[in-house]
Design a protein around this motif. Structure first.
Motif, PDB file in Angstrom:
ATOM      1  N   GLY A   1     -21.314 -37.890  17.977  1.00  0.00           N
ATOM      2  CA  GLY A   1     -19.862 -37.846  18.033  1.00  0.00           C
ATOM      3  C   GLY A   1     -19.329 -37.184  19.294  1.00  0.00           C
ATOM      4  O   GLY A   1     -20.060 -36.986  20.265  1.00  0.00           O
ATOM      5  N   ASP A   2     -18.051 -36.831  19.277  1.00  0.00           N
ATOM      6  CA  ASP A   2     -17.426 -36.192  20.425  1.00  0.00           C
ATOM      7  C   ASP A   2     -17.573 -34.666  20.339  1.00  0.00           C
ATOM      8  O   ASP A   2     -18.282 -34.147  19.477  1.00  0.00           O
ATOM      9  N   PHE A   3     -16.907 -33.952  21.233  1.00  0.00           N
ATOM     10  CA  PHE A   3     -17.026 -32.491  21.294  1.00  0.00           C
ATOM     11  C   PHE A   3     -16.684 -31.836  19.954  1.00  0.00           C
ATOM     12  O   PHE A   3     -17.430 -30.991  19.449  1.00  0.00           O
ATOM     13  N   ALA A   4     -15.552 -32.222  19.368  1.00  0.00           N
ATOM     14  CA  ALA A   4     -15.133 -31.612  18.107  1.00  0.00           C
ATOM     15  C   ALA A   4     -16.106 -31.932  16.983  1.00  0.00           C
ATOM     16  O   ALA A   4     -16.395 -31.074  16.131  1.00  0.00           O
ATOM     17  N   LYS A   5     -16.635 -33.149  16.964  1.00  0.00           N
ATOM     18  CA  LYS A   5     -17.597 -33.505  15.923  1.00  0.00           C
ATOM     19  C   LYS A   5     -18.866 -32.657  16.066  1.00  0.00           C
ATOM     20  O   LYS A   5     -19.409 -32.145  15.075  1.00  0.00           O
ATOM     21  N   ARG A   6     -19.351 -32.521  17.290  1.00  0.00           N
ATOM     22  CA  ARG A   6     -20.596 -31.771  17.519  1.00  0.00           C
ATOM     23  C   ARG A   6     -20.466 -30.313  17.128  1.00  0.00           C
ATOM     24  O   ARG A   6     -21.378 -29.742  16.523  1.00  0.00           O
ATOM     25  N   HIS A   7     -19.349 -29.680  17.485  1.00  0.00           N
ATOM     26  CA  HIS A   7     -19.245 -28.225  17.360  1.00  0.00           C
ATOM     27  C   HIS A   7     -18.494 -27.745  16.114  1.00  0.00           C
ATOM     28  O   HIS A   7     -18.661 -26.584  15.718  1.00  0.00           O
ATOM     29  N   LEU A   8     -17.693 -28.608  15.509  1.00  0.00           N
ATOM     30  CA  LEU A   8     -16.900 -28.176  14.356  1.00  0.00           C
ATOM     31  C   LEU A   8     -17.144 -29.021  13.107  1.00  0.00           C
ATOM     32  O   LEU A   8     -17.362 -28.474  12.025  1.00  0.00           O
ATOM     33  N   VAL A   9     -17.123 -30.320  13.257  1.00  0.00           N
ATOM     34  CA  VAL A   9     -17.191 -31.195  12.081  1.00  0.00           C
ATOM     35  C   VAL A   9     -18.607 -31.320  11.535  1.00  0.00           C
ATOM     36  O   VAL A   9     -18.862 -31.042  10.352  1.00  0.00           O
ATOM     37  N   ASN A  10     -19.548 -31.736  12.378  1.00  0.00           N
ATOM     38  CA  ASN A  10     -20.912 -31.993  11.889  1.00  0.00           C
ATOM     39  C   ASN A  10     -21.562 -30.769  11.238  1.00  0.00           C
ATOM     40  O   ASN A  10     -22.119 -30.896  10.133  1.00  0.00           O
ATOM     41  N   PRO A  11     -21.527 -29.587  11.873  1.00  0.00           N
ATOM     42  CA  PRO A  11     -22.188 -28.437  11.245  1.00  0.00           C
ATOM     43  C   PRO A  11     -21.599 -28.091   9.880  1.00  0.00           C
ATOM     44  O   PRO A  11     -22.341 -27.708   8.964  1.00  0.00           O
ATOM     45  N   THR A  12     -20.290 -28.244   9.736  1.00  0.00           N
ATOM     46  CA  THR A  12     -19.657 -27.903   8.459  1.00  0.00           C
ATOM     47  C   THR A  12     -20.004 -28.921   7.381  1.00  0.00           C
ATOM     48  O   THR A  12     -20.323 -28.557   6.242  1.00  0.00           O
ATOM     49  N   LEU A  13     -19.973 -30.201   7.733  1.00  0.00           N
ATOM     50  CA  LEU A  13     -20.348 -31.231   6.758  1.00  0.00           C
ATOM     51  C   LEU A  13     -21.786 -31.049   6.291  1.00  0.00           C
ATOM     52  O   LEU A  13     -22.078 -31.137   5.086  1.00  0.00           O
ATOM     53  N   LEU A  14     -22.684 -30.788   7.219  1.00  0.00           N
ATOM     54  CA  LEU A  14     -24.097 -30.641   6.867  1.00  0.00           C
ATOM     55  C   LEU A  14     -24.311 -29.410   5.984  1.00  0.00           C
ATOM     56  O   LEU A  14     -25.118 -29.446   5.052  1.00  0.00           O
ATOM     57  N   ARG A  15     -23.597 -28.338   6.262  1.00  0.00           N
ATOM     58  CA  ARG A  15     -23.729 -27.148   5.412  1.00  0.00           C
ATOM     59  C   ARG A  15     -23.236 -27.432   4.002  1.00  0.00           C
ATOM     60  O   ARG A  15     -23.872 -27.041   3.006  1.00  0.00           O
ATOM     61  N   LEU A  16     -22.116 -28.118   3.893  1.00  0.00           N
ATOM     62  CA  LEU A  16     -21.546 -28.396   2.573  1.00  0.00           C
ATOM     63  C   LEU A  16     -22.400 -29.387   1.778  1.00  0.00           C
ATOM     64  O   LEU A  16     -22.465 -29.306   0.548  1.00  0.00           O
ATOM     65  N   LEU A  17     -23.049 -30.302   2.468  1.00  0.00           N
ATOM     66  CA  LEU A  17     -23.914 -31.262   1.789  1.00  0.00           C
ATOM     67  C   LEU A  17     -25.227 -30.636   1.341  1.00  0.00           C
ATOM     68  O   LEU A  17     -25.818 -31.047   0.341  1.00  0.00           O
ATOM     69  N   GLY A  18     -25.707 -29.650   2.090  1.00  0.00           N
ATOM     70  CA  GLY A  18     -26.978 -29.013   1.745  1.00  0.00           C
ATOM     71  C   GLY A  18     -28.168 -29.900   2.083  1.00  0.00           C
ATOM     72  O   GLY A  18     -28.084 -30.820   2.904  1.00  0.00           O
ATOM     73  N   ASP A  19     -29.284 -29.643   1.442  1.00  0.00           N
ATOM     74  CA  ASP A  19     -30.512 -30.386   1.687  1.00  0.00           C
ATOM     75  C   ASP A  19     -30.357 -31.812   1.160  1.00  0.00           C
ATOM     76  O   ASP A  19     -30.164 -32.028  -0.035  1.00  0.00           O
ATOM     77  N   VAL A  20     -30.442 -32.788   2.059  1.00  0.00           N
ATOM     78  CA  VAL A  20     -30.244 -34.186   1.657  1.00  0.00           C
ATOM     79  C   VAL A  20     -31.556 -34.958   1.559  1.00  0.00           C
ATOM     80  O   VAL A  20     -31.546 -36.166   1.310  1.00  0.00           O
ATOM     81  N   ARG A  21     -32.672 -34.296   1.722  1.00  0.00           N
ATOM     82  CA  ARG A  21     -33.967 -34.995   1.668  1.00  0.00           C
ATOM     83  C   ARG A  21     -34.148 -35.690   0.325  1.00  0.00           C
ATOM     84  O   ARG A  21     -34.040 -35.080  -0.739  1.00  0.00           O
ATOM     85  N   GLY A  22     -34.409 -36.994   0.407  1.00  0.00           N
ATOM     86  CA  GLY A  22     -34.633 -37.777  -0.791  1.00  0.00           C
ATOM     87  C   GLY A  22     -33.392 -38.087  -1.589  1.00  0.00           C
ATOM     88  O   GLY A  22     -33.471 -38.743  -2.632  1.00  0.00           O
TER      89      GLY A  22
END
Length: 248
Positions: free
Chosen positions: A29-50
């Motif tokens: 993604g762009d700057f905002a996605k890399r530094h603000l959006v993606n890390p927060t989404l991944l934290r809220l989703l947690g472990d997505v393996r499987g």
């Protein structure tokens, strides 16, 4: 309010998506996605393996690819022809096992059963008639699963441009619902309560709201070329919801 339909909004996004821009943001993604959006989404989703995850409104598919790299079984749904075609082109080369489907989020086709999680990143505020899309996302999650979505923060829309002009944020209309016209495609302002009340009406249990600010170290690296970047230190430009789907 706006007279624009979901179909005309999809056409607007479709015509504005260039291969050059999609290719430049295809990794993360762009700057905002890399530094603000993606890390927060991944934290809220947690472990997505499987886990089976629906990326609702996946755009060029970059976040679907991030999820697949983390071991998720991903289905990406995107209503525009241009972006869904780009995502499928990437999948043909990378072979990550992602299934991309072109469909309106308000009218999801059969996607092969319920998902452990649905993520809807920066999409709902771009849909004129958004409530059917949120309902479809909720209906796609198994009972006990998670809906995570992000929107431009309705209290701090156009944060960067306003801060650049005034050195502070200014807002005049918050309680109304209205179209925010831009050269790319329109967004639609609605107050925070609209999203919260719709989640409640769909029987979801709110787990967390997040309003991330930019890492000061990242701001320091960027300040010389982008002075208004300090706006992201003091105010949240994005708003995140994590909700448990109770299944009625």
């Amino acid at each position: 309010m706006t007279s624009r339909t979901n179909e005309s909004a999809i056409e607007q996004w479709d015509s504005s998506a260039t291969h050059e821009v999609m290719d430049a943001t295809a990794k993360d993604g762009d700057f905002a996605k890399r530094h603000l959006v993606n890390p927060t989404l991944l934290r809220l989703l947690g472990d997505v393996r499987g886990r089976r995850v629906l990326d609702a409104g996946c755009g060029n598919g970059y976040f679907s690819r991030i999820l697949a790299e983390r071991g998720a079984q991903v289905v990406g749904v995107e209503p525009t022809h241009t972006m869904s075609a780009f995502a499928r082109e990437k999948e043909a080369g990378l072979r990550q096992g992602i299934t991309y489907v072109q469909a309106d989020l308000a009218h999801l086709p059969d996607l092969g059963g319920p998902f452990d999680a649905v993520v809807c990143s920066m999409v709902l505020m771009a849909i004129p008639d958004w409530k059917p899309a949120m309902r479809a996302c909720v209906d796609a999650v198994r009972p006990g699963g998670r809906l995570v979505f992000a929107v431009v923060h309705p209290a701090f829309e156009q944060l960067f441009s306003t801060w650049r002009e005034h050195g502070a944020y200014r807002v005049e209309r918050y309680l109304e619902e209205y179209e925010i016209v831009s050269p790319v495609a329109s967004d639609y302002h609605r107050p925070l309560s609209a999203y919260l009340n719709e989640l409640a009406s769909l029987g979801c249990r709110l787990r967390e709201i997040a309003e991330p600010g930019l890492d000061p170290a990242v701001a320091a690296e960027t300040r010389r070329t982008t002075p208004a970047i300090d706006s992201y230190l003091h105010l949240p430009n994005f708003l995140f919801f994590s909700a448990e789907v109770t299944g009625g």
